[in-house]
Design an enzyme around this catalytic site. Structure first.
Site, PDB file in Angstrom:
ATOM      1  N   ARG A 166       5.412  -3.583  -0.959  1.00 26.55           N
ATOM      2  CA  ARG A 166       5.566  -5.012  -1.482  1.00 26.55           C
ATOM      3  C   ARG A 166       5.354  -5.045  -2.973  1.00 26.55           C
ATOM      4  NH1 ARG A 166       2.001  -7.854  -0.683  1.00 26.55           N
ATOM      5  NH2 ARG A 166       0.247  -6.278   0.420  1.00 26.55           N
ATOM      6  N   TYR A 211      12.465  -3.103   1.615  1.00 34.34           N
ATOM      7  CA  TYR A 211      11.230  -2.465   2.159  1.00 34.34           C
ATOM      8  C   TYR A 211      10.185  -3.655   2.725  1.00 34.34           C
ATOM      9  CZ  TYR A 211       7.956   1.262   3.010  1.00 34.34           C
ATOM     10  OH  TYR A 211       7.168   2.198   3.645  1.00 34.34           O
ATOM     11  N   GLY A 266       7.447  -6.048   3.882  1.00 35.89           N
ATOM     12  CA  GLY A 266       7.167  -7.391   3.658  1.00 35.89           C
ATOM     13  C   GLY A 266       8.159  -7.928   2.622  1.00 35.89           C
ATOM     14  N   LYS A 317       5.522 -11.604   6.125  1.00 32.56           N
ATOM     15  CA  LYS A 317       4.561 -12.314   5.094  1.00 32.56           C
ATOM     16  C   LYS A 317       5.091 -13.231   4.567  1.00 32.56           C
ATOM     17  CE  LYS A 317       2.064  -8.476   5.602  1.00 32.56           C
ATOM     18  NZ  LYS A 317       0.766  -8.435   6.202  1.00 32.56           N
ATOM     19  N   HIS A 359      -3.625 -13.457   7.979  1.00 23.57           N
ATOM     20  CA  HIS A 359      -3.695 -12.093   7.910  1.00 23.57           C
ATOM     21  C   HIS A 359      -4.794 -11.357   8.612  1.00 23.57           C
ATOM     22  CE1 HIS A 359      -2.973  -8.172   5.132  1.00 23.57           C
ATOM     23  NE2 HIS A 359      -2.297  -8.396   6.110  1.00 23.57           N
ATOM     24  N   SER A 411      -4.684  -5.650   3.118  1.00 19.23           N
ATOM     25  CA  SER A 411      -3.570  -4.596   3.455  1.00 19.23           C
ATOM     26  C   SER A 411      -4.001  -3.054   3.603  1.00 19.23           C
ATOM     27  CB  SER A 411      -2.526  -4.738   2.624  1.00 19.23           C
ATOM     28  OG  SER A 411      -1.857  -5.907   2.758  1.00 19.23           O
ATOM     29  N   CYS A 468      -6.258  -1.600   5.326  1.00 24.58           N
ATOM     30  CA  CYS A 468      -7.823  -1.367   5.244  1.00 24.58           C
ATOM     31  C   CYS A 468      -8.454  -1.448   7.048  1.00 24.58           C
ATOM     32  CB  CYS A 468      -8.611  -2.740   4.707  1.00 24.58           C
ATOM     33  SG  CYS A 468      -8.419  -2.506   2.833  1.00 24.58           S
ATOM     34  N   GLY A 469      -7.549  -1.358   7.668  1.00 23.21           N
ATOM     35  CA  GLY A 469      -7.939  -0.865   9.346  1.00 23.21           C
ATOM     36  C   GLY A 469      -7.735  -2.017  10.023  1.00 23.21           C
ATOM     37  N   ASN A 471      -6.011   0.002  13.110  1.00 23.39           N
ATOM     38  CA  ASN A 471      -7.099   0.663  13.599  1.00 23.39           C
ATOM     39  C   ASN A 471      -8.040  -0.060  14.455  1.00 23.39           C
ATOM     40  OD1 ASN A 471      -6.378   2.387  11.076  1.00 23.39           O
ATOM     41  ND2 ASN A 471      -7.482   3.692  12.546  1.00 23.39           N
ATOM     42  N   ASP A 475      -1.703  -7.627  12.725  1.00 22.22           N
ATOM     43  CA  ASP A 475      -1.540  -8.045  11.293  1.00 22.22           C
ATOM     44  C   ASP A 475      -1.612  -9.541  11.116  1.00 22.22           C
ATOM     45  OD1 ASP A 475      -0.946  -7.269   8.628  1.00 22.22           O
ATOM     46  OD2 ASP A 475       0.917  -8.021   8.883  1.00 22.22           O
ATOM     47  N   ASN A 480       2.144   4.720   1.733  1.00 23.33           N
ATOM     48  CA  ASN A 480       2.441   3.602   2.447  1.00 23.33           C
ATOM     49  C   ASN A 480       3.670   3.767   3.507  1.00 23.33           C
ATOM     50  OD1 ASN A 480       2.126   0.711   3.089  1.00 23.33           O
ATOM     51  ND2 ASN A 480       3.758   0.226   1.656  1.00 23.33           N
ATOM     52  N   ARG A 496       5.322   4.089   6.775  1.00 23.36           N
ATOM     53  CA  ARG A 496       5.156   3.080   8.103  1.00 23.36           C
ATOM     54  C   ARG A 496       5.939   3.577   9.401  1.00 23.36           C
ATOM     55  NH1 ARG A 496       1.545  -1.468   7.056  1.00 23.36           N
ATOM     56  NH2 ARG A 496       1.226  -1.376   4.978  1.00 23.36           N
ATOM     57  N   ARG A 520     -12.670  -3.412   1.751  1.00 24.53           N
ATOM     58  CA  ARG A 520     -12.858  -1.939   1.372  1.00 24.53           C
ATOM     59  C   ARG A 520     -13.891  -1.752   0.052  1.00 24.53           C
ATOM     60  NH1 ARG A 520      -9.635   3.104   2.245  1.00 24.53           N
ATOM     61  NH2 ARG A 520      -8.186   1.732   3.414  1.00 24.53           N
ATOM     62  N   ASN A 580     -16.979   1.987  15.277  1.00 22.50           N
ATOM     63  CA  ASN A 580     -16.797   0.574  15.062  1.00 22.50           C
ATOM     64  C   ASN A 580     -16.975  -0.309  16.175  1.00 22.50           C
ATOM     65  OD1 ASN A 580     -16.197   1.363  12.161  1.00 22.50           O
ATOM     66  ND2 ASN A 580     -14.093   0.847  12.472  1.00 22.50           N
TER      67      ASN A 580
HETATM   68  P1  GTP Z   1      -1.453  -3.796   6.666  1.00 23.87           P
HETATM   69  O1  GTP Z   1      -0.517  -3.201   7.681  1.00 23.87           O
HETATM   70  O2  GTP Z   1      -1.001  -3.093   5.526  1.00 23.87           O
HETATM   71  O3  GTP Z   1      -1.782  -4.917   6.540  1.00 23.87           O
HETATM   72  O4  GTP Z   1      -2.827  -2.921   7.077  1.00 23.87           O
HETATM   73  P2  GTP Z   1      -3.928  -2.475   8.295  1.00 23.87           P
HETATM   74  O5  GTP Z   1      -4.906  -3.125   7.898  1.00 23.87           O
HETATM   75  O6  GTP Z   1      -3.358  -2.740   9.577  1.00 23.87           O
HETATM   76  O7  GTP Z   1      -4.143  -0.805   7.996  1.00 23.87           O
HETATM   77  P3  GTP Z   1      -4.471   0.158   8.842  1.00 23.87           P
HETATM   78  O8  GTP Z   1      -5.114  -0.105  10.219  1.00 23.87           O
HETATM   79  O9  GTP Z   1      -3.142   0.848   9.242  1.00 23.87           O
HETATM   80  O10 GTP Z   1      -5.238   0.871   7.916  1.00 23.87           O
HETATM   81  C1  GTP Z   1      -5.063   1.998   7.257  1.00 23.87           C
HETATM   82  C2  GTP Z   1      -5.938   2.948   6.587  1.00 23.87           C
HETATM   83  O11 GTP Z   1      -7.551   2.452   6.890  1.00 23.87           O
HETATM   84  C3  GTP Z   1      -5.970   4.221   6.821  1.00 23.87           C
HETATM   85  O12 GTP Z   1      -6.140   5.285   5.956  1.00 23.87           O
HETATM   86  C4  GTP Z   1      -7.151   4.408   8.031  1.00 23.87           C
HETATM   87  O13 GTP Z   1      -7.491   5.842   8.070  1.00 23.87           O
HETATM   88  C5  GTP Z   1      -8.028   3.696   7.221  1.00 23.87           C
HETATM   89  N1  GTP Z   1      -9.216   3.033   8.180  1.00 23.87           N
HETATM   90  C6  GTP Z   1      -9.045   2.503   9.203  1.00 23.87           C
HETATM   91  N2  GTP Z   1     -10.093   2.350   9.905  1.00 23.87           N
HETATM   92  C7  GTP Z   1     -11.083   2.899   9.136  1.00 23.87           C
HETATM   93  C8  GTP Z   1     -12.649   3.222   9.427  1.00 23.87           C
HETATM   94  O14 GTP Z   1     -13.144   2.580  10.293  1.00 23.87           O
HETATM   95  N3  GTP Z   1     -13.333   4.030   8.439  1.00 23.87           N
HETATM   96  C9  GTP Z   1     -12.289   4.387   7.495  1.00 23.87           C
HETATM   97  N4  GTP Z   1     -13.006   5.161   6.381  1.00 23.87           N
HETATM   98  N5  GTP Z   1     -11.100   4.318   7.278  1.00 23.87           N
HETATM   99  C10 GTP Z   1     -10.368   3.418   8.376  1.00 23.87           C
HETATM  100  C1  SPV Z   2       0.736  -5.456   4.349  1.00 24.65           C
HETATM  101  O1  SPV Z   2       0.907  -5.075   2.896  1.00 24.65           O
HETATM  102  O2  SPV Z   2      -0.374  -6.397   4.434  1.00 24.65           O
HETATM  103  C2  SPV Z   2       1.520  -5.140   5.399  1.00 24.65           C
HETATM  104  C3  SPV Z   2       2.830  -4.413   5.239  1.00 24.65           C
HETATM  105  O3  SPV Z   2       1.192  -5.610   6.577  1.00 24.65           O
HETATM  106  S1  SPV Z   2       4.177  -5.365   4.491  1.00 24.65           S
HETATM  107  O4  SPV Z   2       4.954  -5.848   5.892  1.00 24.65           O
HETATM  108  O5  SPV Z   2       4.988  -4.514   3.885  1.00 24.65           O
HETATM  109  O6  SPV Z   2       3.510  -6.441   3.917  1.00 24.65           O
HETATM  110 MN    MN Z   3      -0.734  -6.725   6.547  1.00 24.13          MN
END
Ligand code: GTP
Ligand code: SPV
Ligand code: MN
Length: 626
Positions: A99, A238, A240, A247, A267, A289, A291-292, A295, A314, A404, A406, A437, A536
């Site tokens: 983005r 690309y 968003g 977004k 978000h 973004s 930050c997990g 996950n 998301d 980044n 995806r 983070r 977690n």
């Molecule tokens: P967007 O799609 O960009 O909005 O992001 P998102 O918040 O869905 O990100 P995602 O869950 O894909 O997080 C990606 C990053 O966070 C990766 O580098 C993961 O390894 C890291 N991550 C996720 N959970 C944890 C955790 O509990 N501990 C640590 N240390 N890293 C984490």
């Molecule tokens: C973010 O950056 O928070 C995303 C990926 O979820 S994007 O759709 O490219 O904005």
């Molecule tokens: Mn996002």
């Protein structure tokens, strides 16, 4: 419900009589198409002069054909179907990988209504710029008309839009990420509000000119007109920047609609939890973004008896329901998830989700025709084609996949998807979590004292910048509610709106509890203090035990912290001293953060709600007393 004003004929002028439409373009609309959509498409075609117009139906045959043609033109390569059935790899232009926050604009009449955290250009000026850029921008290309629904078709919480794009990659992505095509078009009746979203990669082709694999333009604009609820995006294909349902619509424009109508566009991930006693909860969590969120939405708790299912990863739309409780839907239909770092040990559910029917962008290609990225497996293959299309070996010293990179995959394919993920009534939210983070200061978990304190915690989130957007990695920045790049209006007004929604919910007793978490605190040696990921679930269990009223907590200047022994650490690899450090409070550091928060608030002047300022003062008093 109000009707959308007719979108302007071109970016700058309400009518465009001067362009003559080729007659073939007049006849391409489906017979039942909303005449106002048809008129807008005609006007945009006159402006952008595509060679052809295709109204996207969303059929499997159509998707096949788009993918086949993209393979032919080199935009994507098909992966080995033995390992990754019906899956494709796209490599973007290396200047179009995330983005572009610096090129994202909120164009309100008055700058103060966009606020200090948004880039602002006066609407008339932006329309003139876009009008110039969009003129002839689709020459030599096909304009796709992409009707879509955000939210289950026909849900009272759903909203509709139509994206025009000259990128088949974007069409296929929209098909995964939204309910796209004829079924959505059928729902946009003459009285239905819909958001027009115009997108071009900004790379017109001269007659006979060969196309490139990833057309885009060094000039980029992702522009929003909240007053007329329009989106115009130029120059990028690309994520968003280009999948405008995500977004641009579901956050930036939807946050404005939500402000006006009394709900919240956030978000946030959404998940469903069943505790060992069989009680079911639904949780919404906002993390910045990369930050997990994905996950956490796909969490496999390491403590026995707790079961997590996925609803969204998301975006969440939350609205007070007729029963006075906060209900939420995931407006999306797919995941655009971070590939880099996703592996069996961090997110096994995501790895299972992407077994096939997946589009990968900017990951590495294995010699056997499957994909790879850092973190997918422990050790890298001996040879790869990296995300830029070049030979790569472990000795190369560069990342094989872009940070980044995806995957784009349907939510329905996720093995942990909850059966109520597409319930048109939404799910009742029991707890809201904010996270960021942060290597220092912010504890692993804390519970807000009340809704106002929770809004303050959300308003003061700061987080280290990730690869999800262009900019300096790791730089600490304020990211209130994880919405810094996504709030379509003045962020201080948004805090006021959150306070109002809370006050409304309190009347009916339906106000959810608010928490904050930080999985990323580090020790002095630079190591993460908390194992994260599946562990977690231990923190989530304490949060939901609090909601149920069975978990003890102790008061602290930051809010309620787990009482000793209240978080189940049985089997977790966390030393006693690490646990202590995860909750250590240094009053001097927090007082310095409070000063920084005040400076941030001051950039909004008098728009900051009194209750938020009051929370800051209370925090200072508590820290001084600590
Ligand atoms: P967007 O799609 O960009 O909005 O992001 P998102 O918040 O869905 O990100 P995602 O869950 O894909 O997080 C990606 C990053 O966070 C990766 O580098 C993961 O390894 C890291 N991550 C996720 N959970 C944890 C955790 O509990 N501990 C640590 N240390 N890293 C984490
Ligand atoms: C973010 O950056 O928070 C995303 C990926 O979820 S994007 O759709 O490219 O904005
Ligand atoms: Mn996002």
């Amino acid at each position: 419900m109000t009707l959308t004003a007719d979108p302007p004929a071109s970016a700058s002028a309400p009518e465009t009589g001067s362009h003559e439409l080729p007659s073939l373009l007049h006849h391409s609309a489906p017979a039942n198409a909303n005449p106002r959509i048809v008129a807008w498409v005609d006007r945009m075609a006159a402006l952008t002069t595509p060679d052809d117009i295709v109204w996207v139906t969303g059929s499997r045959g159509e998707q096949d054909e788009l993918l086949r043609r993209m393979v032919e033109t080199g935009t994507i390569v098909q992966l080995n179907p033995e390992y990754r059935p019906y899956s494709f790899l796209a490599r973007s232009n290396p200047d179009d990988v995330a983005r572009v926050e610096a090129r994202t604009f909120i164009c309100t009449e008055k700058q103060v209504d966009a606020g200090p955290t948004n880039n602002w250009v006066e609407p008339a000026e932006m329309r003139e710029t876009l009008d110039g850029l969009f003129t002839g921008a689709m020459r030599g290309r096909t304009m796709y008309v992409v009707p879509f629904s955000m939210g289950p078709l026909g849900s009272p919480l759903s909203r509709y839009g139509v994206q025009l794009t000259d990128s088949p990659y974007v069409v296929v992505s929209m098909g995964i990420m939204t309910r796209m095509g004829s079924a959505a078009l059928d729902h946009i009746t003459p009285s239905t509000e819909w958001v027009p979203a115009a997108h071009t990669v900004g790379a017109p082709l001269e007659p006979g000119e060969a196309d490139v694999a990833w057309p885009c333009n060094p000039t980029k604009y992702v522009s929003h007109f909240p007053d007329t609820r329009e989106i115009w995006s130029y120059g990028s294909a690309y994520g968003g920047n280009a999948i405008l349902a995500k977004k641009s619509f579901a956050l930036r424009i939807a946050s404005v609609i939500a402000r006006d109508e009394g709900w919240l566009a956030e978000h946030m991930l959404l998940l469903k939890v069943t505790n060992p006693r069989g009680r079911v909860f639904h949780v919404a969590a906002a993390f910045p973004s990369a930050c997990g969120k994905t996950n956490f939405a796909m969490l496999r708790p390491t403590i026995p008896g707790w079961h997590v299912e996925t609803i969204g990863d998301d975006i969440a739309w939350l609205a007070p329901g007729a029963d006075g409780r906060l209900r939420a839907i995931n407006p999306e239909a797919g995941f655009f998830g971070v590939a880099h770092g996703t592996g069996a040990s961090t997110n096994a559910t995501a790895v299972e989700t992407i077994w096939g029917n997946t589009i990968f962008t900017n990951v590495a290609l294995r010699d056997d025709g499957d994909i790879w990225w850092e973190g997918l497996t422990q050790s890298p293959p001996d040879h790869l084609i990296d995300w830029t299309g070049h030979d790569w070996t472990p000795a190369s010293g560069t990342p094989a996949a872009h940070p980044n990179s995806r995957f784009t995959v349907s939510a329905a394919q996720c093995p942990s998807i909850s059966d109520d993920w597409d319930d048109p009534r939404g799910v009742v939210i029991d707890a809201i979590i904010f996270g960021g983070r942060r290597a220092t200061n912010v504890p692993l978990v804390a519970e807000a004292r009340d809704w106002e304190h929770g809004v303050f915690l959300g308003a003061t989130i700061s987080s280290e910048r990730t690869a999800a957007a262009e900019g300096t990695l790791g730089e600490l920045r304020r990211d209130p509610f994880a919405m810094l790049p996504f709030c379509g209006y003045n962020m201080a007004d948004y805090w006021a709106h959150w306070l109002e929604v809370g006050a409304e919910l309190r009347k009916t007793g339906g106000v959810p509890r608010i928490f904050m978490v930080n999985w990323f605190r580090k020790g002095e040696d630079g190591r993460y203090l908390w194992p994260g990921f599946g562990d977690n679930g231990r923190v989530l269990a304490w949060i939901l035990d609090r909601v149920e009223g069975v978990a003890p907590a102790v008061s602290s200047p930051l809010g309620w912290l787990p009482a000793p022994g209240a978080v189940d650490l049985d089997g977790a690899d966390v030393s006693e001293s690490d646990w202590e450090q995860l909750f250590a409070i240094d009053p001097a550091a927090h007082l310095a953060e409070a000063d920084d928060a005040e400076k941030f608030f001051d950039t909004f002047g008098t728009r900051v709600p009194g209750a938020v300022r009051a929370q800051l003062e209370e925090l200072r008093q508590r820290m001084k007393a600590a």
